[in-house]
Structure formats: structure tokens, C-alpha cells
Design an enzyme around this catalytic site. Sequence first.
Site, PDB file in Angstrom:
ATOM      1  N   ASP A  74      37.691  32.137  41.433  1.00  0.00           N
ATOM      2  CA  ASP A  74      37.357  31.122  42.331  1.00  0.00           C
ATOM      3  C   ASP A  74      36.079  30.492  41.494  1.00  0.00           C
ATOM      4  OD1 ASP A  74      35.832  33.315  42.956  1.00  0.00           O
ATOM      5  OD2 ASP A  74      35.634  33.015  45.120  1.00  0.00           O
ATOM      6  N   TYR A  76      32.142  29.505  40.950  1.00  0.00           N
ATOM      7  CA  TYR A  76      30.661  30.427  40.996  1.00  0.00           C
ATOM      8  C   TYR A  76      30.254  29.613  42.177  1.00  0.00           C
ATOM      9  CZ  TYR A  76      31.069  31.672  36.040  1.00  0.00           C
ATOM     10  OH  TYR A  76      31.473  32.090  34.946  1.00  0.00           O
ATOM     11  N   PHE A  87      35.277  30.114  34.515  1.00  0.00           N
ATOM     12  CA  PHE A  87      34.132  30.609  33.841  1.00  0.00           C
ATOM     13  C   PHE A  87      32.998  29.990  33.239  1.00  0.00           C
ATOM     14  CE2 PHE A  87      38.013  33.240  33.221  1.00  0.00           C
ATOM     15  CZ  PHE A  87      37.888  34.443  33.836  1.00  0.00           C
ATOM     16  N   HIS A 200      39.949  41.890  32.930  1.00  0.00           N
ATOM     17  CA  HIS A 200      38.928  40.807  33.203  1.00  0.00           C
ATOM     18  C   HIS A 200      37.583  40.967  32.533  1.00  0.00           C
ATOM     19  CE1 HIS A 200      36.236  38.175  35.784  1.00  0.00           C
ATOM     20  NE2 HIS A 200      37.375  37.703  36.100  1.00  0.00           N
TER      21      HIS A 200
END
Length: 239
Positions: A74, A76, A87, A200
Site C-alpha cells: 500500500d 507510504y 516503492f 520483500h
Amino acid sequence: MNRLDRPLARLLDEPFGDWQPLIDDWRASAAGRALIAAVDARVAAGAVVYPAQVFRALTLTPRAATRVLILGQDPYHGPGQAEGLAFSVPPGQAVPPSLRNVFKELGRDLGVVPRPGCASLAAWAAQGVLLLNASLTVEEGKAGAHARLGWHVLTDAICHALWRDAVPKVFMLWGAQAQARLPAAAAAGSSPHCVLACNHPSPLSAARPPLPFIGNGHFGRASRFLARAGRGELDWALG
């Protein structure tokens, strides 16, 4: 200002190019109507919702031009951070921990080091890298706040549409959540696509076995696959 300051329903009146049929189907569905109402209710109640450009990933990367899918979780949830791309943060923002590891692997793999102060991945999006979060909105200071509102209905539809398309693409599935969004891809056998799965890039998992993010070589592997498939090479440089 990167907060959502107008109804989501109004954002959906803007053109979406070749994503339009998919967006229209979702918007007309019960799940789409419920999600739009839920987000707009939070904004009307005074919640600070990020980002302002909720659908930026789709507007920067047309469906037909998509060569790589990088799937995040999701947006930031801090002021000034979210810019509608997984990202990625706007220029001048501090580089978040997961993105630091992305840059670390980029440098290790290809020797590419982003210019200091450049943490936006918009240059990748312009080359056909779809930087899609599983949830497209979040509330300030509340990671995952909108994860259960139903965004996955739209984002899963986007992922599955790309997977069903026979034009070769690279699916970078970083972490269990991304791999769960496309289980067929995560366990791919015969397909025209290249599936690159690993942990991740979060500091909590980037170096852990069995598939550490650091050392995965995904950037070089993606470029070589696309070149062999006749879809051109990617320039991963930033700044």
C-alpha cells in the site's frame, strides 16, 4: 500536497487510456461502488488520505506498454511520501528502508546508483514498468488502513489481465503478499512471461533465506529477458 483532496469518484471521471474498459467494469461493479463510497466517506470525515494521484501508476504506464509489473502493498503513509507509484517517493524525500534495499540490489546487480536526492521511480514507469500497489490508498500514520476496503478487486483484475495477455512481460513478485496476488504466476511453469519471485525488500526480510532479495539479480534478468523477447532493454538509471 500529496493528500487526496477531492472525491475518488471525480478522479475516476478522468481518462484512463487502454485501461479504461477494465476501470469501467470495476467502477460499475458492487465491489467498485462500495470501495469508492468507503474512501470518499473517509475523506469527507476529515481523514488524511494518500496519495493525491491515486491512479498515477495506470496513467503513467499504459496497458499495452507494460513490460514489467512490480507489485507493492500500500502507499507510504507519511506526509509528502506517497506519489501513486509502488516503492517510489517524490524527489527530495528521504529514501525509505525498502527502497534503500531496492537501490542496493540495483547497484550490486547492474552497477546503477541513483543520483543523491532522487528516490522517484517515475522514469521506470515511463518505460513500461507498472509500479502498482495492491491497495491504492492509505491514511496518514496508519499502514494498511485501506487494505480491507476492497482495492484488491481492482488490482487483482489488473494483474490477471496482464498475466492473460500473451505478450511477454516480467512479473517481479517481491514478498508473500505479492506472490499471493498472482499465485499462478508465482508457481509458473509454461508461460510466455518471466516470473521473478523472492522475499520483500524490507530490512526484516531482504537478506533472509530461502529467497533473499539482496542478490536476486532481478534487474539484469528482466532486461535480458525483454531483450530476448524483442521488447527492448530497460534503462534502470534514475536521476
